[in-house]
Design a protein around this motif. Structure first.
Motif, PDB file in Angstrom:
ATOM      1  N   GLN A  49       0.748  -1.193   0.095  1.00  0.00           N
ATOM      2  CA  GLN A  49       0.129   0.027   0.197  1.00  0.00           C
ATOM      3  C   GLN A  49       0.772   1.208  -0.011  1.00  0.00           C
ATOM      4  O   GLN A  49       2.218   1.244   0.287  1.00  0.00           O
ATOM      5  N   GLU A  50       0.215   2.398  -0.360  1.00  0.00           N
ATOM      6  CA  GLU A  50       0.964   3.696  -0.377  1.00  0.00           C
ATOM      7  C   GLU A  50       1.097   4.023   1.282  1.00  0.00           C
ATOM      8  O   GLU A  50       0.073   3.583   1.982  1.00  0.00           O
ATOM      9  N   PRO A  51       1.986   4.815   1.579  1.00  0.00           N
ATOM     10  CA  PRO A  51       2.111   5.202   3.124  1.00  0.00           C
ATOM     11  C   PRO A  51       0.881   6.088   3.644  1.00  0.00           C
ATOM     12  O   PRO A  51       0.582   5.828   4.533  1.00  0.00           O
ATOM     13  N   SER A  52       0.299   6.778   2.451  1.00  0.00           N
ATOM     14  CA  SER A  52      -0.937   7.955   2.865  1.00  0.00           C
ATOM     15  C   SER A  52      -1.976   6.683   3.289  1.00  0.00           C
ATOM     16  O   SER A  52      -2.732   7.065   4.071  1.00  0.00           O
ATOM     17  N   GLU A  53      -2.106   5.619   2.474  1.00  0.00           N
ATOM     18  CA  GLU A  53      -3.063   4.589   2.697  1.00  0.00           C
ATOM     19  C   GLU A  53      -2.853   3.807   4.261  1.00  0.00           C
ATOM     20  O   GLU A  53      -3.834   3.775   5.149  1.00  0.00           O
ATOM     21  N   VAL A  54      -1.666   3.627   4.500  1.00  0.00           N
ATOM     22  CA  VAL A  54      -1.425   2.889   5.855  1.00  0.00           C
ATOM     23  C   VAL A  54      -1.483   4.181   6.889  1.00  0.00           C
ATOM     24  O   VAL A  54      -2.092   3.719   7.911  1.00  0.00           O
ATOM     25  N   ARG A  55      -1.230   5.395   6.795  1.00  0.00           N
ATOM     26  CA  ARG A  55      -1.390   6.176   7.831  1.00  0.00           C
ATOM     27  C   ARG A  55      -3.100   6.414   8.118  1.00  0.00           C
ATOM     28  O   ARG A  55      -3.156   6.308   9.285  1.00  0.00           O
TER      29      ARG A  55
END
Length: 112
Positions: A49-55
């Motif tokens: 996943q993209e880091p923004s999705e993980v956040r």
């Protein structure tokens, strides 16, 4: 809950982390040691996943319940008691002794 709760009690959150992200490995979590940036990077890597999705996922996860091992930590007792004040009738002190219930010195009869 806030990330600082996770960071301060990192090991106690392993089970909850692995429940949310089953791909997470204990050895890797040991290395991360509660560091949010490292955790985001790790979860992004194992979930593709993209880091923004993980956040965003972490924010949602933080809105959930605190694991019982953390809640049972004596360091959290006063905080938990303070939060319970919303259930205590107005005018009653949530920190007051409950001796008025009459059970502080009584133990169940075990038949001896």
């Amino acid at each position: 809950m806030k990330w600082r709760h996770v960071e301060e009690n990192w090991n106690a959150f392993y089970e909850a982390i692995q429940e949310k992200w089953p791909e997470a490995e204990t050895a890797e979590l040991d290395e991360i040691d509660g560091q949010l940036k490292d955790f985001v990077t790790y979860i992004a890597g194992i979930t593709a996943q993209e880091p923004s999705e993980v956040r965003d996922e972490i924010r949602e996860w933080l809105a959930g319940e605190i694991p019982s091992d953390v809640v049972m930590d004596p360091g959290h007792d006063n905080h938990s008691i303070a939060l319970s004040s919303k259930y205590v009738p107005e005018g009653e002190d949530e920190y007051a002794d409950d001796a008025r219930f009459g059970d502080d010195d009584e133990y169940p009869d075990d038949g001896d």
